[in-house]
Design a protein around this motif. Structure first.
Motif, PDB file in Angstrom:
ATOM      1  N   LEU A   1       0.847  -1.171   0.000  1.00  0.00           N
ATOM      2  CA  LEU A   1       0.000   0.000   0.000  1.00  0.00           C
ATOM      3  C   LEU A   1       0.892   1.233   0.000  1.00  0.00           C
ATOM      4  CD1 LEU A   1      -2.777   1.327   0.259  1.00  0.00           C
ATOM      5  CD2 LEU A   1      -2.625   0.983   2.715  1.00  0.00           C
ATOM      6  N   ASP A   2       0.722   2.071  -0.989  1.00  0.00           N
ATOM      7  CA  ASP A   2       1.479   3.308  -1.074  1.00  0.00           C
ATOM      8  C   ASP A   2       1.284   4.087   0.225  1.00  0.00           C
ATOM      9  OD1 ASP A   2       2.302   5.955  -1.565  1.00  0.00           O
ATOM     10  OD2 ASP A   2       1.728   5.858  -3.670  1.00  0.00           O
ATOM     11  N   PRO A   3       2.362   4.502   0.888  1.00  0.00           N
ATOM     12  CA  PRO A   3       2.229   5.218   2.167  1.00  0.00           C
ATOM     13  C   PRO A   3       1.538   6.570   2.025  1.00  0.00           C
ATOM     14  CG  PRO A   3       4.519   5.155   1.479  1.00  0.00           C
ATOM     15  CD  PRO A   3       3.755   4.291   0.530  1.00  0.00           C
ATOM     16  N   ASN A   4       1.403   7.079   0.805  1.00  0.00           N
ATOM     17  CA  ASN A   4       0.690   8.345   0.585  1.00  0.00           C
ATOM     18  C   ASN A   4      -0.823   8.167   0.646  1.00  0.00           C
ATOM     19  OD1 ASN A   4       3.076   9.858   0.144  1.00  0.00           O
ATOM     20  ND2 ASN A   4       3.179   9.049  -1.934  1.00  0.00           N
ATOM     21  N   LEU A   5      -1.288   6.930   0.588  1.00  0.00           N
ATOM     22  CA  LEU A   5      -2.723   6.651   0.656  1.00  0.00           C
ATOM     23  C   LEU A   5      -3.132   6.525   2.113  1.00  0.00           C
ATOM     24  CD1 LEU A   5      -2.945   3.986  -2.174  1.00  0.00           C
ATOM     25  CD2 LEU A   5      -3.565   6.401  -2.324  1.00  0.00           C
TER      26      LEU A   5
ATOM     27  N   THR B   1      -6.744   7.581   3.171  1.00  0.00           N
ATOM     28  CA  THR B   1      -8.192   7.540   3.383  1.00  0.00           C
ATOM     29  C   THR B   1      -8.904   6.789   2.259  1.00  0.00           C
ATOM     30  OG1 THR B   1      -8.493   9.663   2.260  1.00  0.00           O
ATOM     31  CG2 THR B   1      -8.193   9.716   4.665  1.00  0.00           C
ATOM     32  N   ILE B   2     -10.079   6.292   2.600  1.00  0.00           N
ATOM     33  CA  ILE B   2     -10.900   5.548   1.653  1.00  0.00           C
ATOM     34  C   ILE B   2     -12.367   5.898   1.895  1.00  0.00           C
ATOM     35  CG2 ILE B   2     -11.040   3.537   3.176  1.00  0.00           C
ATOM     36  CD1 ILE B   2     -11.029   1.764   0.658  1.00  0.00           C
TER      37      ILE B   2
ATOM     38  N   SER C   1     -15.109  12.762   2.832  1.00  0.00           N
ATOM     39  CA  SER C   1     -14.712  13.921   2.025  1.00  0.00           C
ATOM     40  C   SER C   1     -13.269  13.775   1.548  1.00  0.00           C
ATOM     41  CB  SER C   1     -14.863  15.211   2.825  1.00  0.00           C
ATOM     42  OG  SER C   1     -14.031  15.197   3.958  1.00  0.00           O
ATOM     43  N   ASN C   2     -13.053  14.075   0.282  1.00  0.00           N
ATOM     44  CA  ASN C   2     -11.730  14.054  -0.352  1.00  0.00           C
ATOM     45  C   ASN C   2     -10.920  12.786  -0.072  1.00  0.00           C
ATOM     46  OD1 ASN C   2     -12.211  16.658  -1.386  1.00  0.00           O
ATOM     47  ND2 ASN C   2     -11.530  17.563   0.553  1.00  0.00           N
ATOM     48  N   PRO C   3     -11.478  11.612  -0.372  1.00  0.00           N
ATOM     49  CA  PRO C   3     -10.735  10.376  -0.098  1.00  0.00           C
ATOM     50  C   PRO C   3      -9.604  10.170  -1.106  1.00  0.00           C
ATOM     51  CG  PRO C   3     -12.717   9.862  -1.288  1.00  0.00           C
ATOM     52  CD  PRO C   3     -12.767  11.338  -1.007  1.00  0.00           C
ATOM     53  N   ASP C   4      -8.587   9.455  -0.669  1.00  0.00           N
ATOM     54  CA  ASP C   4      -7.514   9.051  -1.583  1.00  0.00           C
ATOM     55  C   ASP C   4      -8.026   7.958  -2.522  1.00  0.00           C
ATOM     56  OD1 ASP C   4      -5.736  10.812  -0.307  1.00  0.00           O
ATOM     57  OD2 ASP C   4      -5.117   9.271   1.122  1.00  0.00           O
TER      58      ASP C   4
ATOM     59  N   ASN D   1      -8.708   6.291  -7.758  1.00  0.00           N
ATOM     60  CA  ASN D   1      -7.525   6.561  -6.952  1.00  0.00           C
ATOM     61  C   ASN D   1      -7.137   8.012  -7.217  1.00  0.00           C
ATOM     62  OD1 ASN D   1      -4.826   6.860  -6.043  1.00  0.00           O
ATOM     63  ND2 ASN D   1      -4.429   4.689  -6.319  1.00  0.00           N
ATOM     64  N   ALA D   2      -7.351   8.885  -6.238  1.00  0.00           N
ATOM     65  CA  ALA D   2      -7.087  10.320  -6.407  1.00  0.00           C
ATOM     66  C   ALA D   2      -5.598  10.622  -6.539  1.00  0.00           C
ATOM     67  CB  ALA D   2      -7.677  11.096  -5.230  1.00  0.00           C
ATOM     68  N   LYS D   3      -4.752   9.714  -6.093  1.00  0.00           N
ATOM     69  CA  LYS D   3      -3.302   9.931  -6.147  1.00  0.00           C
ATOM     70  C   LYS D   3      -2.682   9.431  -7.447  1.00  0.00           C
ATOM     71  CE  LYS D   3      -3.007  11.207  -1.728  1.00  0.00           C
ATOM     72  NZ  LYS D   3      -2.574  12.474  -1.234  1.00  0.00           N
TER      73      LYS D   3
END
Length: 170
Positions: free
Chosen positions: A32-36, A38-39, A78-81, A119-121
């Protein structure tokens, strides 16, 4: 003296392993990318005829629970990754394995769920895909009698398939 060297080697090996793994979280063979962080799992709509009225609720709870139990992601509205949305599009019962009397020896329950993953990232990880699974049950049993044991098995497999598709892409 040999025992001290082996203890030092084990400690050194563990330290190096921890350093290498500190850049990502791992779970069940996926990274799992550490930048992620929230879901969001929106409630999946029930867009098919047939099936129990609570099927959508049951699926929604299963998928949320699975991601909470198997990742470090926090649920948000709100604004999930990462975001999942979709609908249950089929709850079909079909005869299988005909007998000599042209009746089905087995019936098959199939559930289909359309899933849109965002995936917002990393937009390259997004997908919109149908997931389905089935279970067979004896022709002598009604769907109403069988669904209590069949539906949980089918939904568990679909949730696992969604998780593997998503986690395999991380």
């Amino acid at each position: 003296m040999i025992l001290k060297k082996s203890k030092i080697s084990v400690v050194a090996l563990l330290s190096i392993s921890m350093l290498l793994l500190s850049g990502c979280y791992t779970f069940r063979g996926a990274s799992l990318d550490p930048n992620l962080k929230t879901i969001q799992i929106q409630n999946f709509a029930f867009q098919t005829a047939g099936g129990p009225a609570n099927l959508s609720l049951t699926f929604n709870e299963k998928i949320k629970e699975y991601f909470q139990r198997n990742t470090s992601l926090k649920m948000t509205n709100s604004n999930p990754d990462l975001m999942f949305e979709g609908a249950i599009t089929a709850f079909d019962v079909e005869a299988q394995a005909p007998t000599a009397n042209d009746k089905g020896g087995l019936n098959r329950l199939t559930i289909r769920i359309q899933v849109k993953f965002t995936n917002a990232k990393d937009e390259n990880k997004n997908y919109d895909q149908e997931f389905s699974f089935y279970q067979d049950f004896p022709q002598t049993q009604t769907i109403t009698a069988a669904q209590g044991t069949l539906i949980p098995k089918i939904l568990d497999q679909i949730v696992l398939d969604i998780f593997n598709k998503t986690a395999g892409e991380w």
